[in-house]
Motif scaffolding. Structure first.
Motif, PDB file in Angstrom:
ATOM      1  N   TYR A 223      34.732 -16.227 -12.142  1.00  0.00           N
ATOM      2  CA  TYR A 223      34.213 -15.743 -13.428  1.00  0.00           C
ATOM      3  C   TYR A 223      35.399 -15.289 -14.284  1.00  0.00           C
ATOM      4  CZ  TYR A 223      29.918 -15.600 -10.672  1.00  0.00           C
ATOM      5  OH  TYR A 223      28.855 -15.924  -9.862  1.00  0.00           O
ATOM      6  N   PRO A 224      36.211 -16.237 -14.734  1.00  0.00           N
ATOM      7  CA  PRO A 224      37.463 -15.877 -15.425  1.00  0.00           C
ATOM      8  C   PRO A 224      37.270 -15.099 -16.720  1.00  0.00           C
ATOM      9  CG  PRO A 224      36.994 -18.230 -15.659  1.00  0.00           C
ATOM     10  CD  PRO A 224      36.035 -17.698 -14.644  1.00  0.00           C
ATOM     11  N   GLU A 225      36.110 -15.232 -17.355  1.00  0.00           N
ATOM     12  CA  GLU A 225      35.896 -14.549 -18.632  1.00  0.00           C
ATOM     13  C   GLU A 225      35.308 -13.148 -18.461  1.00  0.00           C
ATOM     14  OE1 GLU A 225      33.583 -17.050 -21.136  1.00  0.00           O
ATOM     15  OE2 GLU A 225      35.111 -18.613 -21.265  1.00  0.00           O
ATOM     16  N   VAL A 226      34.918 -12.790 -17.241  1.00  0.00           N
ATOM     17  CA  VAL A 226      34.339 -11.467 -16.991  1.00  0.00           C
ATOM     18  C   VAL A 226      35.455 -10.542 -16.510  1.00  0.00           C
ATOM     19  CG1 VAL A 226      32.623 -10.129 -15.720  1.00  0.00           C
ATOM     20  CG2 VAL A 226      32.115 -12.484 -16.417  1.00  0.00           C
ATOM     21  N   VAL A 227      35.836  -9.600 -17.359  1.00  0.00           N
ATOM     22  CA  VAL A 227      36.932  -8.685 -17.048  1.00  0.00           C
ATOM     23  C   VAL A 227      36.489  -7.243 -17.269  1.00  0.00           C
ATOM     24  CG1 VAL A 227      38.735 -10.360 -17.585  1.00  0.00           C
ATOM     25  CG2 VAL A 227      37.858  -8.879 -19.402  1.00  0.00           C
ATOM     26  N   LEU A 228      37.184  -6.327 -16.595  1.00  0.00           N
ATOM     27  CA  LEU A 228      36.963  -4.893 -16.758  1.00  0.00           C
ATOM     28  C   LEU A 228      38.316  -4.199 -16.826  1.00  0.00           C
ATOM     29  CD1 LEU A 228      34.160  -4.097 -14.122  1.00  0.00           C
ATOM     30  CD2 LEU A 228      33.874  -4.318 -16.595  1.00  0.00           C
ATOM     31  N   GLU A 229      38.292  -2.929 -17.223  1.00  0.00           N
ATOM     32  CA  GLU A 229      39.492  -2.114 -17.108  1.00  0.00           C
ATOM     33  C   GLU A 229      39.963  -2.166 -15.652  1.00  0.00           C
ATOM     34  OE1 GLU A 229      41.499  -0.324 -18.940  1.00  0.00           O
ATOM     35  OE2 GLU A 229      40.487   0.228 -20.806  1.00  0.00           O
ATOM     36  N   LYS A 230      41.273  -2.122 -15.449  1.00  0.00           N
ATOM     37  CA  LYS A 230      41.849  -2.378 -14.129  1.00  0.00           C
ATOM     38  C   LYS A 230      41.225  -1.526 -13.029  1.00  0.00           C
ATOM     39  CE  LYS A 230      46.203  -2.730 -11.608  1.00  0.00           C
ATOM     40  NZ  LYS A 230      47.680  -2.616 -11.676  1.00  0.00           N
ATOM     41  N   GLU A 231      41.083  -0.227 -13.256  1.00  0.00           N
ATOM     42  CA  GLU A 231      40.536   0.659 -12.222  1.00  0.00           C
ATOM     43  C   GLU A 231      39.133   0.232 -11.813  1.00  0.00           C
ATOM     44  OE1 GLU A 231      39.250   5.367 -11.692  1.00  0.00           O
ATOM     45  OE2 GLU A 231      40.720   4.816 -13.223  1.00  0.00           O
ATOM     46  N   ALA A 232      38.299  -0.085 -12.801  1.00  0.00           N
ATOM     47  CA  ALA A 232      36.930  -0.511 -12.512  1.00  0.00           C
ATOM     48  C   ALA A 232      36.905  -1.884 -11.863  1.00  0.00           C
ATOM     49  CB  ALA A 232      36.108  -0.521 -13.796  1.00  0.00           C
ATOM     50  N   SER A 233      37.770  -2.775 -12.321  1.00  0.00           N
ATOM     51  CA  SER A 233      37.823  -4.136 -11.786  1.00  0.00           C
ATOM     52  C   SER A 233      38.209  -4.142 -10.310  1.00  0.00           C
ATOM     53  CB  SER A 233      38.827  -4.967 -12.593  1.00  0.00           C
ATOM     54  OG  SER A 233      38.991  -6.248 -12.033  1.00  0.00           O
ATOM     55  N   VAL A 234      39.270  -3.416  -9.972  1.00  0.00           N
ATOM     56  CA  VAL A 234      39.743  -3.359  -8.585  1.00  0.00           C
ATOM     57  C   VAL A 234      38.673  -2.758  -7.679  1.00  0.00           C
ATOM     58  CG1 VAL A 234      41.417  -2.241  -7.055  1.00  0.00           C
ATOM     59  CG2 VAL A 234      42.183  -3.278  -9.199  1.00  0.00           C
ATOM     60  N   THR A 235      38.001  -1.716  -8.170  1.00  0.00           N
ATOM     61  CA  THR A 235      36.993  -1.037  -7.356  1.00  0.00           C
ATOM     62  C   THR A 235      35.756  -1.904  -7.167  1.00  0.00           C
ATOM     63  OG1 THR A 235      37.787   1.040  -8.318  1.00  0.00           O
ATOM     64  CG2 THR A 235      35.756   1.133  -7.057  1.00  0.00           C
ATOM     65  N   LEU A 236      35.345  -2.612  -8.217  1.00  0.00           N
ATOM     66  CA  LEU A 236      34.188  -3.500  -8.097  1.00  0.00           C
ATOM     67  C   LEU A 236      34.475  -4.631  -7.117  1.00  0.00           C
ATOM     68  CD1 LEU A 236      31.362  -4.365  -8.923  1.00  0.00           C
ATOM     69  CD2 LEU A 236      32.361  -5.523 -10.909  1.00  0.00           C
ATOM     70  N   LYS A 237      35.670  -5.155  -7.150  1.00  0.00           N
ATOM     71  CA  LYS A 237      36.058  -6.209  -6.203  1.00  0.00           C
ATOM     72  C   LYS A 237      35.935  -5.709  -4.765  1.00  0.00           C
ATOM     73  CE  LYS A 237      39.962  -9.247  -5.044  1.00  0.00           C
ATOM     74  NZ  LYS A 237      39.204 -10.496  -5.042  1.00  0.00           N
ATOM     75  N   LYS A 238      36.377  -4.475  -4.511  1.00  0.00           N
ATOM     76  CA  LYS A 238      36.270  -3.891  -3.170  1.00  0.00           C
ATOM     77  C   LYS A 238      34.809  -3.721  -2.765  1.00  0.00           C
ATOM     78  CE  LYS A 238      40.631  -1.302  -3.315  1.00  0.00           C
ATOM     79  NZ  LYS A 238      41.236   0.061  -3.368  1.00  0.00           N
ATOM     80  N   LEU A 239      33.977  -3.303  -3.712  1.00  0.00           N
ATOM     81  CA  LEU A 239      32.547  -3.130  -3.432  1.00  0.00           C
ATOM     82  C   LEU A 239      31.906  -4.457  -3.044  1.00  0.00           C
ATOM     83  CD1 LEU A 239      29.747  -1.801  -3.477  1.00  0.00           C
ATOM     84  CD2 LEU A 239      29.801  -1.927  -5.981  1.00  0.00           C
ATOM     85  N   LEU A 240      32.178  -5.503  -3.798  1.00  0.00           N
ATOM     86  CA  LEU A 240      31.601  -6.817  -3.507  1.00  0.00           C
ATOM     87  C   LEU A 240      32.077  -7.342  -2.153  1.00  0.00           C
ATOM     88  CD1 LEU A 240      31.892  -8.390  -7.064  1.00  0.00           C
ATOM     89  CD2 LEU A 240      29.773  -7.771  -5.882  1.00  0.00           C
ATOM     90  N   GLU A 241      33.332  -7.084  -1.817  1.00  0.00           N
ATOM     91  CA  GLU A 241      33.855  -7.502  -0.515  1.00  0.00           C
ATOM     92  C   GLU A 241      33.193  -6.714   0.609  1.00  0.00           C
ATOM     93  OE1 GLU A 241      38.014  -6.859  -0.992  1.00  0.00           O
ATOM     94  OE2 GLU A 241      38.376  -8.792  -1.986  1.00  0.00           O
ATOM     95  N   GLU A 242      32.972  -5.428   0.387  1.00  0.00           N
ATOM     96  CA  GLU A 242      32.362  -4.563   1.402  1.00  0.00           C
ATOM     97  C   GLU A 242      30.966  -5.043   1.779  1.00  0.00           C
ATOM     98  OE1 GLU A 242      31.384  -1.416   3.976  1.00  0.00           O
ATOM     99  OE2 GLU A 242      33.349  -2.024   3.212  1.00  0.00           O
TER     100      GLU A 242
END
Length: 248
Positions: free
Chosen positions: A40-59
């Motif tokens: 989803y290359p066009e879906v971006v967030l502020e870095k802190e939120a982006s990194v944390t959401l990625k961890k949540l989805l992986e979890e």
């Protein structure tokens, strides 16, 4: 003591800014926007939120079941979405589900719309049930600093219809306190005014660490004195002051 100086306009920056019909986004600034998933290359967030959401989805192993529908939007993009919805869906629907430009959380870079992976996804109201991956996402989201922003129970306060697909990053432990106390963000921002800095803070115990949260009313130049070597975070509330989170 460590001295921190905040300017009046800094109240419009940070993970706890309240953006709604009454409190618009007032500052356009350079953002650190990051992809969450390369699919989803066009879906971006502020870095802190982006990194944390990625961890949540992986979890929750949700990358293949949960679609990232919409993240950060510029004012221009929000204007386009709002006008398109007026044309296609009418005024009543649009007022319920689409914020007017500068009153949308998506412009902060801390809001994400998610949905079930399907061939066709409704961009405005994506389906996101409380089963399977959706159930896991909701259960874990608060541990990762996200809240379900618009619920049926809080419609009279938020002035937005329930959106089970819309999540907002506020950071930990704020997300947990909001969840445990059954609050919406509007109520939480108001609650924190009962805990002015210099008096007893709102305490939260996490992993054997005491966290204290305080409200600081903004002046033209706000001076905040903190213990040396303290771990802290300061966010504006986009209303009238700052929220200080202090790890003891």
């Amino acid at each position: 003591m460590k001295k921190i100086i905040m300017k009046k306009e800094d109240i419009h920056r940070g993970t706890l800014v309240l953006v709604n019909r009454d409190y618009p986004l007032r500052v356009e600034r350079e953002r650190r926007l990051c992809q969450i998933n390369t699919n989803y290359p066009e879906v971006v967030l502020e870095k802190e939120a982006s990194v944390t959401l990625k961890k949540l989805l992986e979890e929750i192993c949700g990358e293949n079941e949960i679609a990232l529908v919409s993240g950060y939007r510029s004012k221009k993009e929000q204007e386009r979405i709002y006008q398109t919805s007026l044309w296609e869906n009418g005024g009543e629907f649009t007022r319920k589900y689409v914020a007017i430009p500068n009153h949308s959380e998506h412009q902060t870079g801390f809001a994400i719309d998610v949905g079930e992976k399907r061939e066709e996804i409704d961009f405005i109201c994506p389906a996101f049930s409380n089963e399977g991956a959706g159930k896991k996402f909701r259960a874990q989201s608060y541990q990762y600093g996200f809240i379900e922003r618009y619920t049926k129970e809080k419609e009279e306060i938020t002035k937005i219809a329930a959106e089970e697909w819309h999540f907002r990053y506020v950071g930990y432990p704020h997300s947990m306190i909001i969840k445990e106390r059954g609050l919406c963000l509007e109520e939480y921002i108001e609650l924190l005014k009962d805990y002015p800095y210099g008096q007893k803070g709102l305490s939260y115990l996490a992993a054997d660490k005491q966290i204290e949260i305080f409200y600081i009313r903004a002046e033209e130049e706000t001076v905040i004195l903190l213990p040396e070597n303290s771990l802290y975070k300061i966010s504006g509330n986009n209303v009238d002051g700052f929220i200080l989170t202090l790890w003891r």
